[in-house]
Design a protein around this motif. Sequence first.
Motif, PDB file in Angstrom:
ATOM      1  N   GLU A  66      -9.571  18.770   3.788  1.00 21.26           N
ATOM      2  CA  GLU A  66      -9.217  19.581   2.818  1.00 21.26           C
ATOM      3  C   GLU A  66     -10.448  19.683   2.031  1.00 21.26           C
ATOM      4  OE1 GLU A  66      -6.501  21.496   3.731  1.00 21.26           O
ATOM      5  OE2 GLU A  66      -5.938  20.852   5.197  1.00 21.26           O
ATOM      6  N   GLY A  67     -10.739  18.365   2.031  1.00 18.84           N
ATOM      7  CA  GLY A  67     -11.818  18.745   0.865  1.00 18.84           C
ATOM      8  C   GLY A  67     -12.650  17.210   1.628  1.00 18.84           C
ATOM      9  N   THR A  70     -11.523  13.071  -0.318  1.00 18.77           N
ATOM     10  CA  THR A  70     -10.110  13.092   0.127  1.00 18.77           C
ATOM     11  C   THR A  70      -9.891  11.338  -0.433  1.00 18.77           C
ATOM     12  OG1 THR A  70     -10.875  12.280   2.173  1.00 18.77           O
ATOM     13  CG2 THR A  70     -10.140  14.444   1.452  1.00 18.77           C
ATOM     14  N   ALA A 249      -0.383  16.453   6.463  1.00 22.37           N
ATOM     15  CA  ALA A 249      -0.456  17.086   5.599  1.00 22.37           C
ATOM     16  C   ALA A 249      -0.521  17.490   3.801  1.00 22.37           C
ATOM     17  CB  ALA A 249      -0.365  19.289   5.860  1.00 22.37           C
ATOM     18  N   MET A 250       0.554  16.649   3.143  1.00 25.29           N
ATOM     19  CA  MET A 250      -0.317  16.661   1.868  1.00 25.29           C
ATOM     20  C   MET A 250      -0.339  15.408   1.621  1.00 25.29           C
ATOM     21  SD  MET A 250       3.572  17.223   0.829  1.00 25.29           S
ATOM     22  CE  MET A 250       4.351  19.079   0.426  1.00 25.29           C
ATOM     23  N   GLU A 252      -3.021  13.771   2.961  1.00 25.27           N
ATOM     24  CA  GLU A 252      -4.920  14.671   4.016  1.00 25.27           C
ATOM     25  C   GLU A 252      -5.913  15.517   2.305  1.00 25.27           C
ATOM     26  OE1 GLU A 252      -5.024  15.961   7.236  1.00 25.27           O
ATOM     27  OE2 GLU A 252      -4.898  13.191   8.123  1.00 25.27           O
ATOM     28  N   GLN A 253      -5.064  16.100   1.596  1.00 24.63           N
ATOM     29  CA  GLN A 253      -5.077  17.247   0.267  1.00 24.63           C
ATOM     30  C   GLN A 253      -5.519  16.305  -0.779  1.00 24.63           C
ATOM     31  OE1 GLN A 253      -4.248  21.068   0.516  1.00 24.63           O
ATOM     32  NE2 GLN A 253      -2.456  20.633   1.910  1.00 24.63           N
ATOM     33  N   GLN A 255      -6.682  13.766  -3.282  1.00 25.62           N
ATOM     34  CA  GLN A 255      -8.438  13.805  -3.594  1.00 25.62           C
ATOM     35  C   GLN A 255      -8.550  13.311  -5.370  1.00 25.62           C
ATOM     36  OE1 GLN A 255     -10.483  17.607  -4.209  1.00 25.62           O
ATOM     37  NE2 GLN A 255      -9.351  18.599  -2.682  1.00 25.62           N
ATOM     38  N   LYS A 263      -4.098  15.879  -6.956  1.00 26.65           N
ATOM     39  CA  LYS A 263      -3.308  16.830  -6.320  1.00 26.65           C
ATOM     40  C   LYS A 263      -3.410  18.196  -5.987  1.00 26.65           C
ATOM     41  CE  LYS A 263       0.388  14.689  -7.323  1.00 26.65           C
ATOM     42  NZ  LYS A 263      -0.146  14.030  -8.413  1.00 26.65           N
ATOM     43  N   SER A 266      -1.049  23.602  -3.998  1.00 24.75           N
ATOM     44  CA  SER A 266      -2.131  24.985  -3.157  1.00 24.75           C
ATOM     45  C   SER A 266      -0.524  26.685  -3.146  1.00 24.75           C
ATOM     46  CB  SER A 266      -2.209  24.472  -1.569  1.00 24.75           C
ATOM     47  OG  SER A 266      -0.557  23.904  -0.910  1.00 24.75           O
ATOM     48  N   LEU A 272       2.443  19.130  -3.785  1.00 26.56           N
ATOM     49  CA  LEU A 272       2.212  17.787  -3.000  1.00 26.56           C
ATOM     50  C   LEU A 272       2.604  16.773  -3.929  1.00 26.56           C
ATOM     51  CD1 LEU A 272      -2.023  17.412  -2.271  1.00 26.56           C
ATOM     52  CD2 LEU A 272      -0.121  19.605  -1.585  1.00 26.56           C
TER      53      LEU A 272
END
Length: 334
Positions: A66-67, A70, A249-250, A252-253, A255, A263, A266, A272
């Motif tokens: 995702e970035g 991370t 999924a949350m 892994e987003q 950063q 957080k 999105s 998140l």
Amino acid sequence: MYWKVIDEAPAEQADTKLQAYRWDPFSQPIMYRPDANGCIEERIMAAEERSDPTTFRVESRAQFVEGINTYFEHDAVENVFKPFWNDRVLTKESAGRVAYDYKIHCDPALVNDMFSVMVAHAEDAPEDDNFGIRYKHLVIDYYTVYKPQDFADGHIQYEAVLADIERLMTAFRPTSVTCDQFNSAFIVQTLQKYAANNGMSCQVYEETATGAKNFKMYENLKFSINTGLVHSYYDSMNKNENWRCLLQAMLEQVQLVNGRVDKPRSKEFGHLDLVDCVAVLCMQLLGDQSSMRRELLNSAFIDNSSVLQERFQSARLSNWQNMNSPMSEFGRRY
């Protein structure tokens, strides 16, 4: 890394499927997501990842992250969702057990944003680790996210959400229910009244956050995830477009931006806030267990990446010794 490249040699002259794949005309690189049970290209990528996960993460898997900053390592996050722990299959629970101390954390939001709720408990490790330490483990029993679009008028209906939380309190008999300080006064008062009216010895209060407290809380969560102390069922009924369950999924987003845990919001996941639930419950139920490791090693600071490397190094070495080439499972040495 594998590409389809333009080549004049016809595919029928290839002596392997891989060469035919490379000769198949295409005008741009293609990267396949690693999958040990997928098509041949996905299995090739999975074999390469097993042989050298660190390099692969930078050169190949970067397409799917995702970035670039991370906060949680991909390997460590995946291990949170292993289906078995402590001789049982982890599933979404509907009620608690007498032996465990359950806690609930709620992260409310504005009526046009998302509202996260999570239930978890702590368990002792079945055995000591390599350093002779027996850590406590966080086991996530239940989580959900209420989205505005789930309601008829497009806004979070607090009455419906509170009714669900009250059912969770009855089913799990938690020792505490906490709420994020944002927009939570009404929720706390309502749940306090419910606990009192139903004879529950349950504390209901706001979990006040500060910048310093949040950073410490997330560093504790990172240590716990890196050390394999966090376990969750895999919510197969709630996946995103990349076929990851919602919590995965949350995670892994999240950063790290300029030394601050970020957080990003999105459209799909809101802010998140479900990750905040894990962090809060991890601190409440496990505490800062990294201090046990620091005292044992007589070190004032342990880098989280070092903990992760220590944990996965033996497994990676074993994979490399058992596989001379990432292509060995396809019957050809490269």
